[in-house]
Design a protein around this motif. Structure first.
Motif, PDB file in Angstrom:
ATOM      1  N   CYS A   1      -8.197   9.656 -32.252  1.00  0.00           N
ATOM      2  CA  CYS A   1      -9.265  10.562 -32.675  1.00  0.00           C
ATOM      3  C   CYS A   1     -10.601   9.975 -32.247  1.00  0.00           C
ATOM      4  N   ALA A   2     -11.476  10.843 -31.733  1.00  0.00           N
ATOM      5  CA  ALA A   2     -12.803  10.413 -31.307  1.00  0.00           C
ATOM      6  C   ALA A   2     -13.896  10.911 -32.243  1.00  0.00           C
ATOM      7  N   THR A   3     -13.543  11.800 -33.181  1.00  0.00           N
ATOM      8  CA  THR A   3     -14.544  12.359 -34.081  1.00  0.00           C
ATOM      9  C   THR A   3     -14.052  12.305 -35.524  1.00  0.00           C
ATOM     10  N   GLN A   4     -15.018  12.255 -36.442  1.00  0.00           N
ATOM     11  CA  GLN A   4     -14.679  12.221 -37.857  1.00  0.00           C
ATOM     12  C   GLN A   4     -13.952  13.483 -38.317  1.00  0.00           C
ATOM     13  N   PRO A   5     -14.349  14.692 -37.873  1.00  0.00           N
ATOM     14  CA  PRO A   5     -13.601  15.879 -38.301  1.00  0.00           C
ATOM     15  C   PRO A   5     -12.122  15.835 -37.880  1.00  0.00           C
ATOM     16  N   ALA A   6     -11.846  15.275 -36.716  1.00  0.00           N
ATOM     17  CA  ALA A   6     -10.447  15.155 -36.274  1.00  0.00           C
ATOM     18  C   ALA A   6      -9.682  14.186 -37.173  1.00  0.00           C
ATOM     19  N   VAL A   7     -10.337  13.109 -37.585  1.00  0.00           N
ATOM     20  CA  VAL A   7      -9.701  12.142 -38.490  1.00  0.00           C
ATOM     21  C   VAL A   7      -9.347  12.823 -39.805  1.00  0.00           C
ATOM     22  N   ILE A   8     -10.298  13.544 -40.377  1.00  0.00           N
ATOM     23  CA  ILE A   8     -10.078  14.227 -41.653  1.00  0.00           C
ATOM     24  C   ILE A   8      -8.931  15.228 -41.527  1.00  0.00           C
ATOM     25  N   LYS A   9      -8.909  15.978 -40.437  1.00  0.00           N
ATOM     26  CA  LYS A   9      -7.846  16.968 -40.217  1.00  0.00           C
ATOM     27  C   LYS A   9      -6.471  16.301 -40.222  1.00  0.00           C
ATOM     28  N   HIS A  10      -6.340  15.208 -39.485  1.00  0.00           N
ATOM     29  CA  HIS A  10      -5.043  14.520 -39.403  1.00  0.00           C
ATOM     30  C   HIS A  10      -4.662  13.868 -40.728  1.00  0.00           C
ATOM     31  N   LEU A  11      -5.629  13.257 -41.403  1.00  0.00           N
ATOM     32  CA  LEU A  11      -5.324  12.626 -42.681  1.00  0.00           C
ATOM     33  C   LEU A  11      -4.944  13.666 -43.732  1.00  0.00           C
ATOM     34  N   ASP A  12      -5.618  14.809 -43.711  1.00  0.00           N
ATOM     35  CA  ASP A  12      -5.294  15.880 -44.658  1.00  0.00           C
ATOM     36  C   ASP A  12      -3.904  16.465 -44.419  1.00  0.00           C
ATOM     37  N   SER A  13      -3.396  16.352 -43.199  1.00  0.00           N
ATOM     38  CA  SER A  13      -2.070  16.895 -42.891  1.00  0.00           C
ATOM     39  C   SER A  13      -0.964  16.143 -43.624  1.00  0.00           C
ATOM     40  N   GLY A  14      -1.232  14.888 -43.988  1.00  0.00           N
ATOM     41  CA  GLY A  14      -0.236  14.078 -44.681  1.00  0.00           C
ATOM     42  C   GLY A  14       0.793  13.437 -43.766  1.00  0.00           C
ATOM     43  N   ASP A  15       0.630  13.586 -42.454  1.00  0.00           N
ATOM     44  CA  ASP A  15       1.600  13.048 -41.494  1.00  0.00           C
ATOM     45  C   ASP A  15       1.285  11.634 -41.018  1.00  0.00           C
ATOM     46  N   ILE A  16       0.128  11.109 -41.376  1.00  0.00           N
ATOM     47  CA  ILE A  16      -0.298   9.803 -40.887  1.00  0.00           C
ATOM     48  C   ILE A  16       0.187   8.715 -41.850  1.00  0.00           C
ATOM     49  N   ASP A  17       0.815   7.665 -41.278  1.00  0.00           N
ATOM     50  CA  ASP A  17       1.315   6.557 -42.086  1.00  0.00           C
ATOM     51  C   ASP A  17       0.297   5.421 -42.199  1.00  0.00           C
ATOM     52  N   VAL A  18      -0.439   5.174 -41.112  1.00  0.00           N
ATOM     53  CA  VAL A  18      -1.401   4.081 -41.060  1.00  0.00           C
ATOM     54  C   VAL A  18      -2.622   4.570 -40.289  1.00  0.00           C
ATOM     55  N   ALA A  19      -3.818   4.174 -40.747  1.00  0.00           N
ATOM     56  CA  ALA A  19      -5.044   4.517 -40.028  1.00  0.00           C
ATOM     57  C   ALA A  19      -5.790   3.242 -39.652  1.00  0.00           C
ATOM     58  N   VAL A  20      -6.187   3.160 -38.382  1.00  0.00           N
ATOM     59  CA  VAL A  20      -7.014   2.064 -37.885  1.00  0.00           C
ATOM     60  C   VAL A  20      -8.358   2.696 -37.553  1.00  0.00           C
ATOM     61  N   LEU A  21      -9.398   2.319 -38.318  1.00  0.00           N
ATOM     62  CA  LEU A  21     -10.698   2.969 -38.204  1.00  0.00           C
ATOM     63  C   LEU A  21     -11.742   1.991 -37.668  1.00  0.00           C
ATOM     64  N   ASP A  22     -12.507   2.439 -36.702  1.00  0.00           N
ATOM     65  CA  ASP A  22     -13.575   1.639 -36.114  1.00  0.00           C
ATOM     66  C   ASP A  22     -14.800   1.726 -37.011  1.00  0.00           C
ATOM     67  N   GLY A  23     -15.157   0.620 -37.642  1.00  0.00           N
ATOM     68  CA  GLY A  23     -16.292   0.578 -38.544  1.00  0.00           C
ATOM     69  C   GLY A  23     -17.629   0.712 -37.849  1.00  0.00           C
ATOM     70  N   GLU A  24     -17.650   0.615 -36.518  1.00  0.00           N
ATOM     71  CA  GLU A  24     -18.892   0.743 -35.762  1.00  0.00           C
ATOM     72  C   GLU A  24     -19.003   2.094 -35.065  1.00  0.00           C
ATOM     73  N   ALA A  25     -18.060   2.991 -35.297  1.00  0.00           N
ATOM     74  CA  ALA A  25     -18.085   4.302 -34.654  1.00  0.00           C
ATOM     75  C   ALA A  25     -19.297   5.095 -35.149  1.00  0.00           C
ATOM     76  N   THR A  26     -19.866   5.868 -34.240  1.00  0.00           N
ATOM     77  CA  THR A  26     -21.012   6.701 -34.627  1.00  0.00           C
ATOM     78  C   THR A  26     -20.697   8.156 -34.339  1.00  0.00           C
ATOM     79  N   PRO A  27     -21.179   9.076 -35.087  1.00  0.00           N
ATOM     80  CA  PRO A  27     -22.113   8.933 -36.199  1.00  0.00           C
ATOM     81  C   PRO A  27     -21.445   8.625 -37.529  1.00  0.00           C
ATOM     82  N   ALA A  28     -20.125   8.667 -37.593  1.00  0.00           N
ATOM     83  CA  ALA A  28     -19.464   8.428 -38.897  1.00  0.00           C
ATOM     84  C   ALA A  28     -18.501   7.262 -38.804  1.00  0.00           C
TER      85      ALA A  28
END
Length: 71
Positions: free
Chosen positions: A44-71
């Motif tokens: 995922c390159a955008t925060q809305p895409a992350v939220i969409k995938h996490l809301d689906s309930g299909d993701i087991d693990v998330a690796v998030l870039d703490g320096e990603a912008t804007p979110a």
């Protein structure tokens, strides 16, 4: 022979930088440990895409870039 498909571990990788996502994907590999199922990386390159995938309930693990912008 089992008729059930082998479970797949879904890993979400979020960063606004494609190079960073690629480095993480390559570091994880297809099967990071013998006692884990194969991995499917969802990039995922955008925060809305992350939220969409996490809301689906299909993701087991998330690796998030703490320096990603804007979110």
């Amino acid at each position: 022979m089992s008729t059930e498909r082998e479970r797949v571990l879904k890993v979400l990788v979020y960063s606004d930088d494609a190079g960073t996502r690629e480095q993480v994907r390559l570091a994880i590999g297809r099967r990071p440990a013998p006692d884990l199922p194969p991995v499917e990386v969802v990039e995922c390159a955008t925060q809305p895409a992350v939220i969409k995938h996490l809301d689906s309930g299909d993701i087991d693990v998330a690796v998030l870039d703490g320096e990603a912008t804007p979110a």
